[in-house]
Design a protein around this motif. Structure first.
Motif, PDB file in Angstrom:
ATOM      1  N   SER A 377     -51.161  26.637 -12.168  1.00  0.00           N
ATOM      2  CA  SER A 377     -51.209  26.384 -13.600  1.00  0.00           C
ATOM      3  C   SER A 377     -52.661  26.310 -14.058  1.00  0.00           C
ATOM      4  CB  SER A 377     -50.490  25.069 -13.918  1.00  0.00           C
ATOM      5  OG  SER A 377     -50.688  24.714 -15.269  1.00  0.00           O
ATOM      6  N   SER A 378     -52.907  26.880 -15.240  1.00  0.00           N
ATOM      7  CA  SER A 378     -54.284  26.874 -15.756  1.00  0.00           C
ATOM      8  C   SER A 378     -54.642  25.543 -16.412  1.00  0.00           C
ATOM      9  CB  SER A 378     -54.453  28.019 -16.768  1.00  0.00           C
ATOM     10  OG  SER A 378     -53.524  27.862 -17.849  1.00  0.00           O
ATOM     11  N   GLY A 379     -53.642  24.708 -16.639  1.00  0.00           N
ATOM     12  CA  GLY A 379     -53.919  23.462 -17.347  1.00  0.00           C
ATOM     13  C   GLY A 379     -54.119  22.252 -16.453  1.00  0.00           C
ATOM     14  N   ILE A 380     -54.212  22.458 -15.159  1.00  0.00           N
ATOM     15  CA  ILE A 380     -54.384  21.314 -14.263  1.00  0.00           C
ATOM     16  C   ILE A 380     -55.844  21.134 -13.897  1.00  0.00           C
ATOM     17  CG2 ILE A 380     -52.066  21.569 -13.284  1.00  0.00           C
ATOM     18  CD1 ILE A 380     -53.321  22.920 -10.877  1.00  0.00           C
ATOM     19  N   SER A 381     -56.186  19.942 -13.506  1.00  0.00           N
ATOM     20  CA  SER A 381     -57.553  19.641 -13.100  1.00  0.00           C
ATOM     21  C   SER A 381     -57.733  19.946 -11.627  1.00  0.00           C
ATOM     22  CB  SER A 381     -57.862  18.156 -13.356  1.00  0.00           C
ATOM     23  OG  SER A 381     -57.685  17.842 -14.719  1.00  0.00           O
ATOM     24  N   PRO A 382     -58.959  20.266 -11.219  1.00  0.00           N
ATOM     25  CA  PRO A 382     -59.204  20.483  -9.794  1.00  0.00           C
ATOM     26  C   PRO A 382     -58.894  19.213  -8.997  1.00  0.00           C
ATOM     27  CG  PRO A 382     -61.032  21.287 -11.119  1.00  0.00           C
ATOM     28  CD  PRO A 382     -60.163  20.508 -12.042  1.00  0.00           C
ATOM     29  N   GLY A 383     -58.427  19.380  -7.775  1.00  0.00           N
ATOM     30  CA  GLY A 383     -58.110  18.231  -6.933  1.00  0.00           C
ATOM     31  C   GLY A 383     -57.075  18.579  -5.881  1.00  0.00           C
ATOM     32  N   ASN A 384     -56.603  17.538  -5.204  1.00  0.00           N
ATOM     33  CA  ASN A 384     -55.607  17.704  -4.151  1.00  0.00           C
ATOM     34  C   ASN A 384     -54.221  17.416  -4.719  1.00  0.00           C
ATOM     35  OD1 ASN A 384     -57.571  18.278  -2.151  1.00  0.00           O
ATOM     36  ND2 ASN A 384     -57.960  16.074  -1.890  1.00  0.00           N
ATOM     37  N   TYR A 385     -53.272  18.288  -4.432  1.00  0.00           N
ATOM     38  CA  TYR A 385     -51.912  18.157  -4.940  1.00  0.00           C
ATOM     39  C   TYR A 385     -50.913  18.361  -3.802  1.00  0.00           C
ATOM     40  CZ  TYR A 385     -53.961  18.506  -9.617  1.00  0.00           C
ATOM     41  OH  TYR A 385     -54.704  18.298 -10.756  1.00  0.00           O
ATOM     42  N   ASN A 386     -49.690  17.902  -4.046  1.00  0.00           N
ATOM     43  CA  ASN A 386     -48.584  18.142  -3.125  1.00  0.00           C
ATOM     44  C   ASN A 386     -47.523  18.961  -3.846  1.00  0.00           C
ATOM     45  OD1 ASN A 386     -49.567  16.682  -0.871  1.00  0.00           O
ATOM     46  ND2 ASN A 386     -48.925  14.759  -1.829  1.00  0.00           N
ATOM     47  N   ILE A 387     -47.096  20.025  -3.213  1.00  0.00           N
ATOM     48  CA  ILE A 387     -46.024  20.822  -3.799  1.00  0.00           C
ATOM     49  C   ILE A 387     -44.790  20.683  -2.906  1.00  0.00           C
ATOM     50  CG2 ILE A 387     -47.582  22.437  -4.916  1.00  0.00           C
ATOM     51  CD1 ILE A 387     -47.063  24.405  -2.652  1.00  0.00           C
ATOM     52  N   PRO A 388     -43.599  20.539  -3.487  1.00  0.00           N
ATOM     53  CA  PRO A 388     -42.401  20.276  -2.677  1.00  0.00           C
ATOM     54  C   PRO A 388     -41.736  21.557  -2.194  1.00  0.00           C
ATOM     55  CG  PRO A 388     -41.859  20.070  -4.997  1.00  0.00           C
ATOM     56  CD  PRO A 388     -43.330  20.412  -4.933  1.00  0.00           C
ATOM     57  N   ILE A 389     -41.278  21.494  -0.959  1.00  0.00           N
ATOM     58  CA  ILE A 389     -40.411  22.539  -0.432  1.00  0.00           C
ATOM     59  C   ILE A 389     -39.146  21.864   0.108  1.00  0.00           C
ATOM     60  CG2 ILE A 389     -42.273  24.143   0.132  1.00  0.00           C
ATOM     61  CD1 ILE A 389     -42.002  23.279   3.054  1.00  0.00           C
ATOM     62  N   ALA A 390     -38.031  22.560   0.042  1.00  0.00           N
ATOM     63  CA  ALA A 390     -36.753  22.042   0.533  1.00  0.00           C
ATOM     64  C   ALA A 390     -36.331  22.830   1.763  1.00  0.00           C
ATOM     65  CB  ALA A 390     -35.680  22.142  -0.542  1.00  0.00           C
ATOM     66  N   ILE A 391     -35.965  22.089   2.815  1.00  0.00           N
ATOM     67  CA  ILE A 391     -35.462  22.715   4.036  1.00  0.00           C
ATOM     68  C   ILE A 391     -33.983  22.360   4.142  1.00  0.00           C
ATOM     69  CG2 ILE A 391     -35.705  22.912   6.538  1.00  0.00           C
ATOM     70  CD1 ILE A 391     -38.555  21.927   6.251  1.00  0.00           C
ATOM     71  N   THR A 392     -33.135  23.343   4.271  1.00  0.00           N
ATOM     72  CA  THR A 392     -31.697  23.108   4.413  1.00  0.00           C
ATOM     73  C   THR A 392     -31.223  23.739   5.719  1.00  0.00           C
ATOM     74  OG1 THR A 392     -31.151  25.107   3.173  1.00  0.00           O
ATOM     75  CG2 THR A 392     -31.325  23.056   1.926  1.00  0.00           C
ATOM     76  N   TRP A 393     -30.217  23.107   6.334  1.00  0.00           N
ATOM     77  CA  TRP A 393     -29.665  23.621   7.577  1.00  0.00           C
ATOM     78  C   TRP A 393     -28.283  23.021   7.814  1.00  0.00           C
ATOM     79  CZ3 TRP A 393     -33.109  19.653   7.279  1.00  0.00           C
ATOM     80  CH2 TRP A 393     -32.837  18.480   7.975  1.00  0.00           C
ATOM     81  N   TYR A 394     -27.594  23.549   8.804  1.00  0.00           N
ATOM     82  CA  TYR A 394     -26.305  23.004   9.228  1.00  0.00           C
ATOM     83  C   TYR A 394     -26.502  22.284  10.562  1.00  0.00           C
ATOM     84  CZ  TYR A 394     -24.028  25.688   5.576  1.00  0.00           C
ATOM     85  OH  TYR A 394     -23.647  26.194   4.360  1.00  0.00           O
TER      86      TYR A 394
END
Length: 454
Positions: A377-394
């Motif tokens: 995103s162009s509207g965020i400030s520089p820095g450290n971020y966490n982005i979520p991922i989902a892991i699914t399994w049986y």
């Protein structure tokens, strides 16, 4: 004179003999035993229309006492009182059963009725109780032909059957889900109770005592009031449980840190059932099985600036759980920081697949990489971020669908950083250099004019 004296003495002797015989007959009439009045008695719980079983701990139970007078005489002013003894207890507000009959003829049947409680610590067997009988009997003295009243007393025993019993059994139990895996946070324990006795269990309640790894899901969820439990009818009661965060430590070689993963365990829940003459304890095992658990071991991406698009990010994942994960997929979740990059030339349906990565089966200890093309995103400030991922399994063996959300760390740099210059194309670099030269020339011209004026 002597003859008269002899006659007098003879008459005196005869008189004495007659008097003696009279007293002898009178004494014999008074002491001759007669047949005693005879009674029989028995009791039963309930009424003629409806019999019932009494049981230890029962309350307000109706007892009918039947008394039959067999004879052989007519009795008068008959009073019958029941003596109450263990295990019978008069119910609150009740008086001792008693009866008064002015005239009692042979063959008459009488009944006493009372409401009783039964001691909790009694046994299921037959107990003896006593009746006190007072009556008046008229006896005739044969010599005088006089009839006199005689008051007599007697006791009569009768049996009271207390043969009802409650026998609570744990018919079975289950958990929902049927298999609890490490990492699950809640479950429901359902138990099946059955009364194998012959009378209704009353005032029944149940609660569970949980081990440290488990606890009631909310206050009061470990206690249930059942009330009455009839014979032969199974019931089920459920207890929602919170599963505590039981973990074990594993040290990763890369990035050289210790992580906590959910651990399997075996626990014992104690089911306690209370009620009238009921005090039962049942042990119920609750097993938490091993499951898969994923952690991020590394993240790769180039310098990522505000508003930048079409950048690859690669995430290294490892299954630290003690079980294989079947049909594993990894999905980049929507968030305001990072969005999947989809070229305008790509069909949107195909582009949507770029946020899903199919991995397949991942064994315990298995590692793999997934890559996504993303935009910042162009509207965020520089820095450290966490982005979520989902892991699914049986999850074997039940093939229960499982999922896990993992936060992946990334760094967003300023779009004006020196590092970003390396990503500009040659034409853009020439424009930037030309702009810088023009700015320098303008500044130099302004400085020169000021010096001339001075």
């Amino acid at each position: 004179m002597r003859k008269e004296t002899n006659i007098f003495m003879l008459l005196l002797v005869i008189s004495l003999i007659i008097v003696s015989l009279s007293f002898l007959n009178i004494g014999k009439a008074e002491t001759t035993p007669i047949l005693k009045p005879s009674f029989v008695a028995y009791s039963y719980w309930g009424t003629n229309e409806s019999h019932m079983l009494a049981y230890p701990g029962g309350s307000f139970l109706p007892l009918t006492i039947t008394i039959t007078y067999l004879g052989p005489y007519t009795l008068y002013n008959v009073t019958i009182n029941s003596t109450i003894s263990y295990p019978l207890i008069l119910s609150k507000g009740e008086t001792t059963p008693s009866l008064y009959i002015p005239v009692l003829n042979p063959g008459t049947t009488l009944k006493l009725f009372g409401l009783f409680n039964i001691s909790y610590n009694s046994e299921d067997k037959i107990y003896n109780q006593t009746l006190n009988i007072k009556y008046t009997l008229f006896e005739t003295i044969p010599q005088t032909n006089k009839t006199i009243p005689i008051i007599k007393y007697m006791t009569l025993n009768y049996s009271v059957p207390i043969l009802g019993y409650v026998n609570l059994k744990l018919a079975g139990f289950k958990t929902t889900p049927s298999v609890i895996y490490a990492g699950d946070t809640a479950a429901v324990l359902t138990v099946y109770l059955v009364n194998e006795g012959n009378v209704i269990a009353s005032n029944v309640s149940a609660y569970i005592v949980t081990p440290p790894q488990l606890s009631p899901l909310y206050p009061g969820s470990n206690t249930i009031n059942i009330g009455y439990l009839p014979p032969g009818t199974p019931i089920n009661i459920s207890f929602p449980l919170e599963i505590k965060n039981v973990t074990s430590s594993i040290r990763l070689l890369q990035p050289y840190e210790t992580v906590q993963i959910p651990a399997p365990f075996n626990a014992m829940v104690i089911l306690v059932v209370k009620g009238n003459n009921i005090d039962e304890y049942f042990d119920i095992p609750v097993d938490v099985k091993p499951s898969s658990y994923f952690v991020v071991s590394n993240v790769y991406h180039n310098t990522f600036t505000q508003g930048e698009s079409n950048t690859y990010i690669t995430v290294s994942l490892i299954n630290l759980g003690n079980s294989v994960a079947k049909f594993t997929t990894v999905t980049l979740l929507p968030n305001p920081i990072i969005t999947p990059y989809v070229s305008s030339s790509i069909n949107p349906l195909i582009g949507a697949e770029t946020i899903n990565y199919t991995v397949g089966d991942v064994p315990s200890g298995g590692a793999f990489n997934v890559s996504f093309v993303i935009s910042a995103s162009s509207g965020i400030s520089p820095g450290n971020y966490n982005i979520p991922i989902a892991i699914t399994w049986y999850q074997p063996p039940t093939m229960t669908p499982m999922h896990q959300i993992i936060e992946v760390p990334i760094t967003i740099s300023s779009s004006f950083s020196l590092n970003s210059l390396g990503k500009l194309n040659s034409f853009t670099i020439l424009y930037v250099i030309a702009a810088i030269v023009i700015i320098i020339l303008v500044v130099m011209a302004i400085i020169g004019l000021r010096r001339r004026k001075h």
